[in-house]
Design a protein around this motif. Structure first.
Motif, mmCIF file in Angstrom:
data_model
loop_
_atom_site.group_PDB
_atom_site.id
_atom_site.type_symbol
_atom_site.label_atom_id
_atom_site.label_comp_id
_atom_site.label_asym_id
_atom_site.label_seq_id
_atom_site.Cartn_x
_atom_site.Cartn_y
_atom_site.Cartn_z
ATOM 1 N N ASP A 120 18.142 -109.476 8.605
ATOM 2 C CA ASP A 120 18.140 -109.988 9.979
ATOM 3 C C ASP A 120 16.725 -109.969 10.553
ATOM 4 O O ASP A 120 16.262 -110.950 11.140
ATOM 5 N N GLU A 121 16.040 -108.851 10.400
ATOM 6 C CA GLU A 121 14.670 -108.727 10.910
ATOM 7 C C GLU A 121 13.735 -109.722 10.225
ATOM 8 O O GLU A 121 12.908 -110.361 10.878
ATOM 9 N N ALA A 122 13.858 -109.848 8.918
ATOM 10 C CA ALA A 122 12.998 -110.769 8.168
ATOM 11 C C ALA A 122 13.260 -112.212 8.581
ATOM 12 O O ALA A 122 12.325 -113.001 8.737
ATOM 13 N N ALA A 123 14.522 -112.562 8.789
ATOM 14 C CA ALA A 123 14.855 -113.922 9.210
ATOM 15 C C ALA A 123 14.244 -114.221 10.576
ATOM 16 O O ALA A 123 13.673 -115.299 10.788
ATOM 17 N N ARG A 124 14.341 -113.263 11.482
ATOM 18 C CA ARG A 124 13.716 -113.447 12.808
ATOM 19 C C ARG A 124 12.202 -113.608 12.664
ATOM 20 O O ARG A 124 11.599 -114.422 13.361
ATOM 21 N N GLN A 152 30.276 -114.875 9.565
ATOM 22 C CA GLN A 152 31.579 -115.513 9.730
ATOM 23 C C GLN A 152 31.655 -116.697 8.787
ATOM 24 O O GLN A 152 30.638 -117.346 8.506
ATOM 25 N N GLU A 153 32.872 -116.969 8.335
ATOM 26 C CA GLU A 153 33.049 -118.134 7.473
ATOM 27 C C GLU A 153 32.727 -119.400 8.262
ATOM 28 O O GLU A 153 33.082 -119.522 9.432
ATOM 29 N N ILE A 154 32.002 -120.326 7.604
ATOM 30 C CA ILE A 154 31.586 -121.584 8.230
ATOM 31 C C ILE A 154 31.949 -122.738 7.304
ATOM 32 O O ILE A 154 32.245 -122.532 6.123
ATOM 33 N N PRO A 155 31.908 -123.967 7.813
ATOM 34 C CA PRO A 155 32.135 -125.128 6.941
ATOM 35 C C PRO A 155 31.039 -125.211 5.874
ATOM 36 O O PRO A 155 29.919 -124.725 6.064
ATOM 37 N N LYS A 169 25.521 -116.550 10.212
ATOM 38 C CA LYS A 169 25.309 -115.506 11.215
ATOM 39 C C LYS A 169 24.328 -116.036 12.248
ATOM 40 O O LYS A 169 23.225 -116.478 11.890
ATOM 41 N N ASP A 170 24.729 -115.989 13.516
ATOM 42 C CA ASP A 170 23.889 -116.416 14.629
ATOM 43 C C ASP A 170 23.046 -115.225 15.055
ATOM 44 O O ASP A 170 23.573 -114.214 15.513
ATOM 45 N N LEU A 171 21.728 -115.339 14.900
ATOM 46 C CA LEU A 171 20.830 -114.250 15.251
ATOM 47 C C LEU A 171 20.494 -114.220 16.739
ATOM 48 O O LEU A 171 20.033 -113.200 17.239
ATOM 49 N N THR A 172 20.713 -115.329 17.446
ATOM 50 C CA THR A 172 20.366 -115.347 18.866
ATOM 51 C C THR A 172 21.282 -114.449 19.674
ATOM 52 O O THR A 172 20.848 -113.828 20.643
ATOM 53 N N ALA A 173 22.534 -114.366 19.275
ATOM 54 C CA ALA A 173 23.483 -113.506 19.978
ATOM 55 C C ALA A 173 23.190 -112.029 19.731
ATOM 56 O O ALA A 173 23.614 -111.174 20.493
ATOM 57 N N LEU A 174 22.459 -111.741 18.657
ATOM 58 C CA LEU A 174 22.189 -110.360 18.276
ATOM 59 C C LEU A 174 20.725 -109.969 18.495
ATOM 60 O O LEU A 174 20.318 -108.896 18.096
ATOM 61 N N ALA A 175 19.958 -110.859 19.121
ATOM 62 C CA ALA A 175 18.531 -110.588 19.283
ATOM 63 C C ALA A 175 18.308 -109.297 20.051
ATOM 64 O O ALA A 175 18.997 -109.013 21.033
ATOM 65 N N PRO A 176 17.334 -108.477 19.610
ATOM 66 C CA PRO A 176 17.035 -107.224 20.309
ATOM 67 C C PRO A 176 16.618 -107.513 21.752
ATOM 68 O O PRO A 176 15.903 -108.478 22.017
ATOM 69 N N GLN A 177 17.107 -106.722 22.666
ATOM 70 C CA GLN A 177 16.792 -106.882 24.077
ATOM 71 C C GLN A 177 15.530 -106.108 24.414
ATOM 72 O O GLN A 177 15.370 -104.968 24.006
#
Length: 179
Positions: A120-124, A152-155, A169-177
């Motif tokens: 996750d960190e590397a992707a960001r 989550q499963e996606i098309p 996985k959507d990283l924007t919803a999990l972005a560190p505040q």
């Protein structure tokens, strides 16, 4: 009184690495042999021959898991490399996760979760807002790991020869505040 025993994930350290080092190449070979032999056992009732395995490995290079198109991560358990994962740029805001592997003897020790946290960190750090991946239905441990770590499963987003299920996985919803 607090429990001073280390958490399972504390036994693991994950860092970026050069995908061409002997350590990385050994893990990638172990990864390929593991997933290929599982496929051979399931579909052909036998192990792959050395020629089949080495030929398949040669046809599946990992050189795109290096800058500028990607990166490679190694997970160390007590200082020894026992897990890996790669990221490659898919589009301007998406990276594809590949080559996720924890040596079988260390599965269940927190290595997969530590690896995916570092992913996750590397992707960001690559500017990605989203991670996607494909896998096979028979790789149950991997599928469970992804679901436990926010995928989550996606098309289907590709038509790879071994792609049977796709996750995102959507990283924007999990972005560190920031405070």
């Amino acid at each position: 009184m607090t429990n001073a025993a280390p958490r399972r994930s504390d036994l693991w350290a994950v860092t970026t690495a050069d995908v061409t080092t002997p350590e990385a190449l050994e893990l990638l070979r172990d990864y390929y042999y593991d997933v290929a032999n599982r496929y051979y056992r399931l579909h052909l009732g036998r192990e792959g021959t050395p020629e089949e395995l080495e030929g398949g490995l040669a046809e599946s290079p990992s050189d795109d898991l290096a800058a500028p198109s990607g990166l490679f991560l190694l997970g160390r358990h007590h200082g020894t490399a026992h897990s890996c994962a790669g990221l490659r740029r898919y589009d301007a805001t998406t990276v594809e996760l590949t080559r996720v592997f924890v040596r079988p003897a260390l599965r269940g020790t927190g290595g997969g979760a530590a690896l995916l946290g570092a992913v996750d960190e590397a992707a960001r750090s690559m500017g990605a807002d989203r991670i996607v991946l494909d896998t096979r239905l028979d790789l149950i441990e991997a599928r469970t790991l992804y679901l436990r770590n926010g995928y989550q499963e996606i098309p289907a987003y590709n038509n790879g020869p071994y792609a049977q299920v796709w996750y995102g996985k959507d990283l924007t919803a999990l972005a560190p505040q920031s405070s």
